[in-house]
Design an enzyme around this catalytic site. Structure first.
Site, mmCIF file in Angstrom:
data_model
loop_
_atom_site.group_PDB
_atom_site.id
_atom_site.type_symbol
_atom_site.label_atom_id
_atom_site.label_comp_id
_atom_site.label_asym_id
_atom_site.label_seq_id
_atom_site.Cartn_x
_atom_site.Cartn_y
_atom_site.Cartn_z
ATOM 1 N N LYS A 107 0.841 -1.185 0.000
ATOM 2 C CA LYS A 107 0.000 0.000 0.000
ATOM 3 C C LYS A 107 0.884 1.246 0.000
ATOM 4 C CE LYS A 107 -3.711 -2.410 2.452
ATOM 5 N NZ LYS A 107 -4.545 -2.496 3.672
ATOM 6 N N GLY A 135 -7.620 -3.793 1.897
ATOM 7 C CA GLY A 135 -8.800 -3.789 2.756
ATOM 8 C C GLY A 135 -8.405 -3.532 4.200
ATOM 9 N N ALA A 139 -2.556 -7.009 10.499
ATOM 10 C CA ALA A 139 -1.887 -8.304 10.422
ATOM 11 C C ALA A 139 -2.095 -9.155 11.663
ATOM 12 C CB ALA A 139 -0.394 -8.092 10.165
ATOM 13 N N LYS A 190 -4.933 6.223 2.375
ATOM 14 C CA LYS A 190 -5.474 6.124 3.746
ATOM 15 C C LYS A 190 -4.358 6.168 4.785
ATOM 16 C CE LYS A 190 -4.192 1.709 4.463
ATOM 17 N NZ LYS A 190 -3.561 1.091 5.645
ATOM 18 N N ASP A 243 -10.818 0.386 5.138
ATOM 19 C CA ASP A 243 -9.414 0.429 5.540
ATOM 20 C C ASP A 243 -9.085 1.730 6.246
ATOM 21 O OD1 ASP A 243 -6.876 -0.578 5.798
ATOM 22 O OD2 ASP A 243 -6.325 -0.373 3.695
ATOM 23 N N SER A 253 -2.360 0.165 14.400
ATOM 24 C CA SER A 253 -1.966 0.850 13.172
ATOM 25 C C SER A 253 -0.656 1.608 13.356
ATOM 26 C CB SER A 253 -3.067 1.825 12.737
ATOM 27 O OG SER A 253 -2.588 2.730 11.765
ATOM 28 N N ARG A 254 0.365 1.263 12.569
ATOM 29 C CA ARG A 254 1.653 1.959 12.657
ATOM 30 C C ARG A 254 1.536 3.413 12.210
ATOM 31 N NH1 ARG A 254 3.275 -3.031 10.551
ATOM 32 N NH2 ARG A 254 3.262 -2.181 8.436
ATOM 33 N N ASN A 255 0.745 3.668 11.171
ATOM 34 C CA ASN A 255 0.612 5.042 10.686
ATOM 35 C C ASN A 255 -0.080 5.922 11.711
ATOM 36 O OD1 ASN A 255 1.532 5.172 7.655
ATOM 37 N ND2 ASN A 255 0.489 3.212 7.915
ATOM 38 N N GLU A 280 3.960 3.498 6.152
ATOM 39 C CA GLU A 280 3.986 3.748 4.712
ATOM 40 C C GLU A 280 3.547 5.167 4.340
ATOM 41 O OE1 GLU A 280 5.187 2.275 2.259
ATOM 42 O OE2 GLU A 280 5.042 0.092 2.390
#
Length: 336
Positions: A107, A135, A139, A190, A243, A253-255, A280
């Protein structure tokens, strides 16, 4: 579609996909970027760094050398960070089985070229059958067997159908979509919005502000997607709003986490080592802005995210810039 699958990339998502696809005794080969990482995976049978607590099934082979790329696999899944997709494919292309289809689970938008991942793959592996998986798929939840859903997008309807059947299970529902552009842009953009949502958390602004950022972020995503030729309905689906919700809201969520730390006043170079994996959105935002400039689309949230991440703009100044924008019709620039 043959049973043999190769997964390129042994981060949390690549490892999760290998475990998911190995259900039902399907042979899967998992490859990490370094000899040391592959040897550790092969000996420990667990991805201790990115997915601790999940043992690799016996039918997941770890590729301790690159000879397996020449084997007659019919599918390779690309799950490496977006910034490394091109270099990894250049390294592996001479040996990669020529008839294998490629499924991108990446992504992002490539900085510099501002190309989507299937475009990058097609540059390096021209003429391949290509598809995208995207989607609301965190993980650790998927690896734990929690129910989830996703989308396989391809211009090749038969390939999309085959891959949806291959990947789907009673706990992982898969849909198909012909809109590759929309599904890929949803997955990339996103992450940028999630950085902004995390900054809201870091600044302590509350749920009203966060809901506003998420909603206006979705409007930005849709404007750019439609300008690039995407189906606007894709942005209301799993790859879009689905998503977006997961990435902006989840503590996994890392972001979102990266944005939270940035919002608390930390610089990106201090945030990066505290993340377990890649955020990302940090590497996508410049490509997204270049793409928006190409299509003449405004992305005010992305502009401020980039300023905070890359130019060290104080988060409160970014907030003031967004709140002080000229008033306009809420639906300006959106399909009606």
């Amino acid at each position: 579609m043959t049973d043999q699958v190769g997964v390129l990339g042994a981060g949390a998502w690549g490892t999760t996909l290998a475990i998911r696809l190995a259900e039902g005794e399907r042979p899967v080969t998992l490859w990490a970027h370094s000899v040391e990482a592959n040897e550790e995976l092969a000996s420990r049978r667990e991805n201790v760094r990115y997915l601790p607590g999940h043992v690799l099934p016996p039918n997941v082979r770890v590729a301790t050398d690159e000879g397996f790329f020449e084997e007659p696999f019919r599918l390779f899944i690309v799950a490496v960070p977006s910034a490394h997709v091109r270099s990894v494919l250049r390294r592996l292309a001479p040996a990669l089985y020529p008839e294998a289809a490629i499924l991108s689970a990446v992504k992002g938008i490539e900085e510099g070229s501002h190309r989507r991942m299937t475009e990058v793959i097609d540059d390096e592996l021209p003429g391949r059958r290509l598809a995208v998986l995207s989607g609301p798929n965190l993980a650790r939840e998927i690896a734990a067997g929690k129910p989830a859903s996703s989308v396989v997008a391809s211009s090749d309807a038969d390939l999309a159908t085959d891959l949806a059947a291959l990947i789907g299970s009673e706990r992982f529902r898969t849909y198909t979509n012909a809109d590759v552009i929309g599904v890929e842009l949803c997955g990339a953009l996103k992450n940028v919005v999630a950085l902004a949502a995390g900054m809201v958390d870091g600044l302590g602004f509350g749920d009203s502000a966060k809901a506003g950022i998420v909603t206006r972020g979705l409007a930005e995503m849709t404007r750019l997607g439609v300008a690039a030729g995407a189906n606007p309905l894709t942005f209301s689906g799993l790859a879009g709003v689905g998503d977006l919700i997961a990435t902006c809201m989840s503590p996994l969520s890392r972001n979102r986490r990266a944005g939270e730390l940035l919002g608390s006043g930390m610089a990106w170079q201090d945030v990066a080592p505290r993340l377990l994996g890649i955020a990302e959105g940090v590497f996508t935002v410049r490509g997204a802005l270049a793409l928006a400039d190409e299509y003449g689309v405004e992305l005010p949230i992305a502009e401020q995210v980039s300023a905070v991440v890359h130019d060290r703009r104080p988060p409160m100044e970014a907030v003031a810039a967004l709140m002080g924008r000229e008033q306009k019709d809420e639906l300006a620039g959106l399909p009606r």
